[in-house]
Design an enzyme around this catalytic site. Structure first.
Site: not given
Length: 588
Positions: A374-375, A378, A380, A503
């Protein structure tokens, strides 16, 4: 109260700042010497005038006297002119070195600094604050130095000529100081507020103009105009306060000048009539008075500007003293084709909630590891820790058996190729962007080969100026897919051993994604690759998939393994499969 207390000890930071720029001592000594000579000559002129007035007669005038008198004026003008130029040159060099030092520091500051400081404020330190320091050093300091010499010399001569009359004249000056000192303190407070408001206004401009398309698409022109107009009004208010103080200082100095003239002419006239003073001496007194009062105005201007400089100096020093990255410490990376192991890795931002908690995984060399979840989980941040933008708050990251902290930072980062969703480009040509950050010159053949591998050469060749086509600010003249392919070609030219894809295809349409995916395959060949992705097509063939949610590793394995053991991954994969089928239908 604190603001008023600071000026008393504020010389030291400025002198320290100037000392760090290493000004030319030879040029400075020569300039001061010439300034001293010019001022000493100007001190002699009233004495010549005194003798001329006391012994004036047509018969006593001679060409020799006139030539000598004219020669003194010319010599004084030349000495003053050269000294002023040299002092200005020293000042300009000091400020140039300061800006160079500040620019070098800004490039070495770590990412956390920029997380905590707005871009506009940092730009203001580089432009506005250094401009304030420049004005003090290049303009006001010159007048201050010559003014001090002129005042001291004139007072010394006046005491020698008539100490009683000089004492009466100097008795007026403390009266002016009673008014000037509080005004100077107020000027400091106002000027500091003005500098802070200017920095805030610069921040607003930078933010709005850099995202002007967002402003227009959201019809936010009125909102941003109101916000900017409020800042302009605040700047106007500070400007009026500054103008009021300056409006009080100038008439006060004029009042002191007139008071001194009245005292000197009145008291001097009495002494001339009594025979204690000659007419020539009275004229000399008035000339020396001018040489005292005029520099006093310049000295006052210096202190007014100095009050402005104090705040600017403090902010510049705060940046120069900030901890910076050590790019050269540590050993170079000799072998990047080793396993990357993450052991009990934890991280949280300053005064923030934990972002990553006790991560443990291993990435084998030459394999593809996909990171999904999920966005806000952590992912990135993990990439940022790998590139050492931040230091872990717990645990370690190792390359082989060595902690990555032991490696030279410049050497470590040179091992990475990074392609993000944004694909940042600099304003310049396509060639400039492809070669960005390369230490050595890159051949045209190498550039074309990298572009071909990234499926970018065809569209670049069709542009009017080919590789010399301007991309615009942040690459705005190119499409998203074109920017991605240029970013991939740039990474290929860098020939990284470790590749990170954040991404890289999530913002593209299906047609562009197909081309970019083919380019990514070329880029990933033979490299250790870590991929952050939301699309199933990107991760299904990965050697290893890590599922991270809320900063914790909740599952790892291949695509098939996670489908069987991880319910949330199964849900993720099912949603992606439906999305892929829908996009395929729409494309057909």
């Amino acid at each position: 109260m604190n603001d008023q207390a600071k000026p008393s000890g504020s010389w030291k930071p400025l002198l320290r700042l100037i000392g760090q720029t290493r000004p030319s001592k030879g040029l400075l000594i020569t300039a001061i010497s010439l300034s001293l000579i010019g001022t000493l000559i100007s001190l002699i002129i009233p004495l010549f005038t005194k003798n001329l007035v006391d012994g004036f007669s047509i018969s006593n005038l001679s060409w020799q006297q006139m030539t000598l008198f004219g020669g003194i004026f010319v010599l004084q003008a030349l000495a003053s002119g050269f000294s002023m130029y040299m002092l200005n040159a020293v000042g300009q060099r000091i400020v140039a070195n300061l800006r160079d030092k500040l620019w070098k520091k800004l490039l070495k500051l770590p990412i956390p600094f920029y997380d905590n400081h707005r871009t506009g404020e940092t730009i203001s330190r580089m432009t506005n604050d250094t401009g304030v320091v420049k004005q003090l050093i290049s303009e006001n300091s010159t007048n201050f130095l010559t003014g001090i010499i002129s005042v001291i010399g004139s007072v010394a001569v006046l005491f020698y000529m008539d100490w009683q009359m000089t004492a009466v004249m100097l008795g007026v000056i403390p009266i002016a100081a009673v008014f000037l000192v509080p005004l100077g303190r107020q000027m400091y407070i106002v000027s500091k507020g003005l500098q802070e408001e200017t920095a805030s206004f610069t921040t607003t401009l930078t933010q709005v103009l850099s995202e002007v398309r967002l402003v227009k698409s959201m019809n936010a022109e009125k909102r941003e105009y109101t916000a900017g107009s409020t800042k302009i009004s605040s700047l106007f208010s500070f400007g009026l306060k500054e103008a009021r103080i300056q409006a009080m200082i100038a008439p006060l100095m004029f009042f002191v000048m007139m008071m001194l003239l009245v005292v000197i002419i009145g008291y001097g006239g009495v002494r001339v009539s009594s025979g204690a003073l000659s007419a020539g001496e009275l004229v000399a007194f008035i000339l020396y008075l001018i040489q005292i009062v005029m520099p006093m105005t310049q000295i006052t201007s210096f202190f007014t500007q100095f009050k402005k400089t104090v705040g600017a100096t403090e902010r510049i020093i705060a940046i120069l003293d900030a901890p910076e990255e050590d790019h050269e410490g540590g050993k170079p990376v000799d072998r990047a084709d080793q396993a990357i192991s993450v052991n009990d890795l934890s991280f949280h931002y300053a005064n923030g909630e934990p972002v990553l908690a006790e991560l443990n995984f291993r990435v084998e060399p030459g394999t593809v590891t996909a990171i999904v979840g999920p966005s806000g989980g952590g992912k990135t941040t993990l990439f940022s820790l790998l590139e050492r933008y931040y230091e872990p708050t717990g645990g370690t990251i190792k390359l082989g058996k060595e902690s990555i902290d032991s490696y030279n930072l410049r050497s470590w980062r040179s091992q990475f190729g990074y392609v993000s969703q944004e694909s940042p480009l600099i304003a310049g040509t396509i060639r400039d962007n492809l070669c960005y950050g390369m230490d050595q010159e890159v051949s045209d053949a190498a550039i074309v080969h990298a572009a071909e591998m990234a499926y970018a050469h065809t569209f670049i060749s069709e542009l009017p100026n080919g590789y010399d086509t301007e991309v615009g600010e942040r690459g705005i003249k190119l499409s998203g897919g074109q920017r991605q392919r240029i970013a991939i070609a740039r990474a290929l030219l860098r020939d990284p051993k470790i590749l990170m894809l954040d991404e890289a295809t999530s913002s593209l349409d299906s047609k562009s994604e197909v081309v970019v995916q083919e380019a990514l395959k070329n880029l990933m060949a033979g490299r250790t690759t870590l991929v952050i992705a939301h699309r199933l097509s990107t991760v299904v063939d990965a050697d290893q998939i890590l599922f991270i949610e809320k900063g914790k590793l909740t599952g790892s394995g291949t695509h098939d393994e996670l489908l069987e053991t991880h319910p949330l991954y199964l849900e993720f994969a099912t949603q992606q499969l439906r999305l892929h089928e829908k996009e395929t239908v729409e494309l057909e």
